[in-house]
Scaffold this active site. Structure first.
Site, PDB file in Angstrom:
ATOM      1  N   CYS A 238      26.415 -17.942 -11.360  1.00 56.51           N
ATOM      2  CA  CYS A 238      27.685 -18.440 -10.849  1.00 56.51           C
ATOM      3  C   CYS A 238      28.289 -19.536 -11.724  1.00 56.51           C
ATOM      4  O   CYS A 238      28.757 -19.251 -12.809  1.00 56.51           O
ATOM      5  CB  CYS A 238      27.485 -18.896  -9.418  1.00 56.51           C
ATOM      6  SG  CYS A 238      29.013 -18.908  -8.491  1.00 56.51           S
TER       7      CYS A 238
ATOM      8  N   ARG B 241      37.933 -18.008  -1.543  1.00 56.45           N
ATOM      9  CA  ARG B 241      36.516 -18.003  -1.958  1.00 56.45           C
ATOM     10  C   ARG B 241      35.898 -16.661  -1.579  1.00 56.45           C
ATOM     11  O   ARG B 241      36.171 -16.111  -0.499  1.00 56.45           O
ATOM     12  CB  ARG B 241      35.710 -19.112  -1.287  1.00 56.45           C
ATOM     13  CG  ARG B 241      36.069 -20.506  -1.731  1.00 56.45           C
ATOM     14  CD  ARG B 241      34.966 -21.502  -1.392  1.00 56.45           C
ATOM     15  NE  ARG B 241      33.804 -21.373  -2.250  1.00 56.45           N
ATOM     16  CZ  ARG B 241      33.736 -21.886  -3.491  1.00 56.45           C
ATOM     17  NH1 ARG B 241      34.764 -22.524  -3.996  1.00 56.45           N
ATOM     18  NH2 ARG B 241      32.653 -21.746  -4.235  1.00 56.45           N
TER      19      ARG B 241
ATOM     20  N   HIS C 187      23.604 -15.478  -6.208  1.00 55.26           N
ATOM     21  CA  HIS C 187      22.676 -16.549  -5.818  1.00 55.26           C
ATOM     22  C   HIS C 187      21.681 -15.937  -4.830  1.00 55.26           C
ATOM     23  O   HIS C 187      21.633 -14.748  -4.618  1.00 55.26           O
ATOM     24  CB  HIS C 187      23.430 -17.621  -5.046  1.00 55.26           C
ATOM     25  CG  HIS C 187      24.307 -18.502  -5.836  1.00 55.26           C
ATOM     26  ND1 HIS C 187      23.824 -19.523  -6.622  1.00 55.26           N
ATOM     27  CD2 HIS C 187      25.666 -18.574  -5.925  1.00 55.26           C
ATOM     28  CE1 HIS C 187      24.855 -20.166  -7.148  1.00 55.26           C
ATOM     29  NE2 HIS C 187      25.962 -19.620  -6.750  1.00 55.26           N
TER      30      HIS C 187
END
Ligand code: GLN
Length: 234
Positions: A92, A126, A191
């Site tokens: 990320c 997001r 993640h």
């Protein structure tokens, strides 16, 4: 058998959603095979020596500002390490700084170190949730993880995606690509942490770094988790 040398870049600043689990996975999968491995944390102001694997986790825009500045000092050296064949994994925010730049919502453009021919600009919303990706690099051909980013990443030239998004948004929510690879430099938005859920990819990285095939391990437990996440949105 040579010792695997791993550099953990800026763990005090870029280390969220269990990114440290990637380091633990590399360690355990070497130790379970009797391979020796050493991991060194690289902090702001530290010199960076030669390693077989370079790992950098993710983080908020604020932490990326400091790391971006620091990385500029080491840009040429890390590019020569890439060209020497060293293995890199960026998650990320770390992935974004392996590219040319990351333009956050506010403030200046954060320069990356151009290990990947890619750039990132913050989007309006997001991307948060589970991710399932199909890839040609490993068997089984699935990768799973969790994403939380506003950055939209676009690849160019010889930098190719790690795979195709089946669930989630990936690089930019439009072109169905996820992650990036150029030479042995890998970047992903996954993640969660990434390698514990994808032990086959961890082994692939170790094999690239050692230049040798590894003996197989029993991955039943890891794949119970992996398989339970395939196709799962939330
Ligand atoms: N700050 C970056 C973004 O929002 C990276 C976030 C992260 O590493 N999870 O896109």
């Amino acid at each position: 058998m040579k010792k695997l040398r791993v550099a953990h870049l800026y763990p005090k600043l870029l280390n969220i959603y269990g990114d440290n689990g990637n380091i633990i996975t590399l360690k355990r999968r070497c130790e379970w095979r009797g391979l020796s491995i050493c991991v060194e944390d690289i902090d702001l102001g530290d010199a960076i020596g030669e390693y077989d694997v370079y790992f950098m986790g993710g983080g908020q825009d604020l932490q990326q500002i400091e790391v971006s500045k620091e990385l500029q000092k080491h840009k040429d050296f890390l590019i020569s390490e890439r060209d020497r064949g060293a293995v890199f994994l960026g998650i990320c925010g770390g992935y974004q700084l392996f590219g040319h730049y990351y333009q956050p919502h506010q403030g200046e453009k954060l320069l990356g170190i151009s290990l990947l021919d890619a750039y990132t600009v913050a989007g309006d919303k997001r991307f948060i949730g589970n991710v399932t990706v199909e890839t040609d690099y490993v068997e089984p051909n699935t990768l799973v993880g969790f994403e939380n980013h506003s950055g939209l990443t676009y690849l160019r030239g010889d930098t190719k995606p790690i795979g195709t998004v089946k669930v989630g948004n990936g690089n930019n929510g439009t072109d169905k690509t996820e992650g990036a690879r150029y030479k042995n430099v890998f970047g992903t938005y996954m993640h969660g942490s990434f390698l514990p859920k994808n032990p086959h990819f961890a082994d692939y990285m170790i094999e690239l770094a050692l230049g040798e095939k590894l003996e197989p391990l029993d991955n039943d437990i890891e794949f119970i988790t992996h398989n339970s996440l395939i196709g799962k949105k939330y």
